[in-house]
Design an enzyme around this catalytic site. Structure first.
Site, PDB file in Angstrom:
ATOM      1  N   LYS A 178       0.887  -1.169   0.000  1.00  0.00           N
ATOM      2  CA  LYS A 178       0.000   0.000   0.000  1.00  0.00           C
ATOM      3  C   LYS A 178       0.919   1.211   0.000  1.00  0.00           C
ATOM      4  O   LYS A 178       1.418   1.634   1.035  1.00  0.00           O
ATOM      5  CB  LYS A 178      -0.875  -0.023   1.259  1.00  0.00           C
ATOM      6  CG  LYS A 178      -2.233   0.652   1.116  1.00  0.00           C
ATOM      7  CD  LYS A 178      -2.168   2.124   0.845  1.00  0.00           C
ATOM      8  CE  LYS A 178      -1.877   2.962   2.070  1.00  0.00           C
ATOM      9  NZ  LYS A 178      -1.611   4.369   1.706  1.00  0.00           N
ATOM     10  N   GLU A 254       9.765   1.556  10.771  1.00  0.00           N
ATOM     11  CA  GLU A 254      10.771   2.587  10.490  1.00  0.00           C
ATOM     12  C   GLU A 254      10.029   3.917  10.543  1.00  0.00           C
ATOM     13  O   GLU A 254       9.253   4.235   9.637  1.00  0.00           O
ATOM     14  CB  GLU A 254      11.412   2.335   9.130  1.00  0.00           C
ATOM     15  CG  GLU A 254      12.122   0.983   9.115  1.00  0.00           C
ATOM     16  CD  GLU A 254      12.902   0.685   7.847  1.00  0.00           C
ATOM     17  OE1 GLU A 254      12.537   1.204   6.785  1.00  0.00           O
ATOM     18  OE2 GLU A 254      13.885  -0.074   7.932  1.00  0.00           O
ATOM     19  N   CYS A 288      13.767  11.158   6.394  1.00  0.00           N
ATOM     20  CA  CYS A 288      13.654  10.762   7.805  1.00  0.00           C
ATOM     21  C   CYS A 288      14.974  10.940   8.538  1.00  0.00           C
ATOM     22  O   CYS A 288      15.009  11.189   9.736  1.00  0.00           O
ATOM     23  CB  CYS A 288      13.188   9.320   7.905  1.00  0.00           C
ATOM     24  SG  CYS A 288      14.254   8.195   6.997  1.00  0.00           S
ATOM     25  N   GLU A 390       8.987  16.598  15.094  1.00  0.00           N
ATOM     26  CA  GLU A 390       9.450  16.413  13.714  1.00  0.00           C
ATOM     27  C   GLU A 390       8.609  17.290  12.787  1.00  0.00           C
ATOM     28  O   GLU A 390       7.380  17.219  12.804  1.00  0.00           O
ATOM     29  CB  GLU A 390       9.301  14.944  13.300  1.00  0.00           C
ATOM     30  CG  GLU A 390       9.820  14.691  11.898  1.00  0.00           C
ATOM     31  CD  GLU A 390       9.540  13.267  11.393  1.00  0.00           C
ATOM     32  OE1 GLU A 390       8.415  12.775  11.558  1.00  0.00           O
ATOM     33  OE2 GLU A 390      10.466  12.660  10.826  1.00  0.00           O
TER      34      GLU A 390
END
Ligand code: NAD
Length: 486
Positions: A178, A254, A288, A390
């Site tokens: 997905k 992750e 990231c 973040e």
């Protein structure tokens, strides 16, 4: 117009849900096409196809034939390099130079590297003494885990998806992918590659859609999925981990980061500036592993900030196909709103805006795109939200420090633990500091230098588990011990 269809059991289909949504080019704001949305029936069909394929030719294929097929997948991605490049640029707006050097070649390499890894990793064996003195032989074999759900993000769409599909298939699993709703095109294109190289139907399946109440949730909650590998935000990772608890399905997570760069006064300034600029602004800050907090030893603080400002202001935003362009747009209007809200918050929290802040002025062709200015702040206290949360945009905050211990403490003062970049020419200090930062990957005098044989993952809220090299085998295969009484 480029529409994104599902790829189920070797066939492209719009599915039966009748639902679709628009896909936009974030560089221009123009509609690229529609994405068909998978709901429960489409996800059920994809999972059933993946389950059936485990019992078909794929399940019976020798390891050599299987890994040869994965090499063929990589070769075919390279044969169709320009198609993948165009699709990735349309979906993300990222500069052609970046996508052609990183996204597409690494997307192909992920199939070769893990095919070769699987062929070369031994398993253990032990001789056991028994009371009758004949003994027993224990040996381990690796079996595929089964049907793996792959949920991937939008920032490096092909690269991060194949990073999971490559090892999953190398280990003999089947997958249902997905991809992010923002970037469906390269994953769809991979379906064509699979058919071209003769991948058996059902081994690689794609369903499109969103997370909650859509393809993502239906897939991760599906009882016939054996394990889930996910890259994305920590909060999404928590939701998926809860879904995986039902049936005790294994997860590989992750997730997000709030990575620190640490720049010592004894660094090579050229290298530190070049690396810090890339780590803050590459891919428009949507990496990231990127650096949103930089700690700089006080004697070089002013010079470092001045040179970062100069570097940020020399970045060229614009047409992704222009070789001069080195910064693209944010992925979507929604993400642009988020990043702009942090830019406003930084000022409310009392930051000094060294450069940037706010939307970028663009020529008419790109005026509808999601462009923001590369932004550097100083002056915020460590408890400011801009330093703790973040943001995932082209932003960084720079703080001075006085001692090595202080730098380590500041870098570790976060809920996340993904990556760090340390800049120093003092070898002992480099090793000493790298060992103390609580992260999955610590770079010294570099950033984003990745060897696919090494372990990759995050500590704290940045993830669960390690992928890469032999480490992914722990997730993508089941180690079975066979004990033979002699
Ligand atoms: P996201 O969590 O919003 O979405 C990631 C994927 O999860 C998408 O495919 C999305 O549709 C799906 N999803 C969302 N909600 C879901 C649900 N309830 N159930 C199932 N699936 C669901 O993340 P994003 O915005 O696409 O990506 C950016 C994030 O990814 C950042 O936090 C970044 O740090 C992180 N990231 C981490 C790594 C890493 O290796 N650690 C790499 C790249 C990006």
């Amino acid at each position: 117009m480029t529409d994104a269809l599902h790829f189920i059991n070797g066939e492209f289909t719009s599915g039966k849900s009748g639902q679709n949504f628009d896909n936009f080019n974030p560089a221009t704001g123009e509609k690229i096409g529609v994405v068909h949305e998978a709901l429960k029936p489409e996800v059920d069909a994809a999972v059933a196809a993946a389950r059936a394929a485990l019992k078909g030719p794929w399940g019976k294929m020798s390891m050599v034939a299987r890994t040869d097929l994965l090499h063929a997948v990589a070769d075919e991605i390279n044969n169709r390099f320009d198609d993948f490049l165009e699709a990735e640029i349309l979906d993300t707006g990222k500069p052609r130079g970046l996508a052609s050097h990183i996204d597409i070649p690494r997307g192909a390499a992920n199939f070769k590297v893990f095919a070769d890894t699987v062929k070369n990793v031994p398993t253990e064996s032990f001789m056991l003494d028994t009371p009758d003195a004949t003994g027993a032989l224990n040996y381990a074999v690796r079996k595929p885990k089964g049907v793996i759900a792959v949920i991937s993000p939008w920032n490096l769409p092909l690269l991060l998806m194949t990073w999971k599909v490559g090892p999953a298939l190398a280990c003999g699993n089947t997958v249902v992918v997905k991809p992010s709703e923002e970037t469906p095109l390269t994953t769809t294109l991979l379906g064509e590659v699979m058919n071209k190289v003769g991948m058996p139907a059902g081994v690689f399946n794609v369903v499109h859609g969103f997370g909650p109440d859509s393809a993502g949730a239906f897939l991760t909650e599906h009882p016939d999925v054996d394990a889930i590998t996910f890259t994305g935000e920590t909060r999404t990772g928590e939701i998926i981990t809860r879904a995986a608890a039902k049936g005790l399905r294994q997860v590989s997570m992750e997730c997000g980061g709030k990575n620190a760069g640490i720049v010592f006064a004894d660094c090579d300034m050229e290298k530190a500036i070049e690396g810090s600029l890339r780590s803050a602004f590459a891919n428009c800050g949507q990496v990231c592993l990127g650096t949103e907090r930089i700690y700089v030893e006080r004697p070089i603080f002013d010079e470092f900030v001045a040179r970062m400002k100069e570097g940020a202001e020399s970045l060229k935003l614009g047409n992704p196909n222009d070789p001069e362009t080195n910064m693209g747009p944010l992925i979507s209007k929604e993400h642009e709103e988020k990043v702009l809200s942090y830019m406003a918050l930084a000022e409310e929290e009392g930051a000094t805006v060294v450069t940037g802040g706010g939307k970028a002025e663009m020529p008419a062709e790109f005026a509808g795109g999601c462009w923001v200015r590369p932004t550097i702040w100083t002056g915020l206290p460590e408890n400011a939200r801009v330093i703790r949360e973040e943001i995932f945009g082209p932003v960084c905050h720079i703080t001075p420090f006085d001692t090595e211990d202080e730098a380590v403490r500041l870098a570790n003062d976060t809920d996340y633990g993904l990556a760090t970049a340390i800049w120093t020419e003092n070898l002992s200090r480099a090793h000493r500091v790298a060992a103390q930062i609580d992260v999955g990957i610590a770079w010294v005098n570099s950033w984003f230098l990745r060897d696919l044989r090494t372990a990759f993952g995050g500590s704290k809220q940045s993830g669960i588990g390690r992928e890469g090299g032999v480490h992914g085998l722990e997730f993508y295969s089941e180690l079975k011990n066979i004990c033979v009484k002699l």
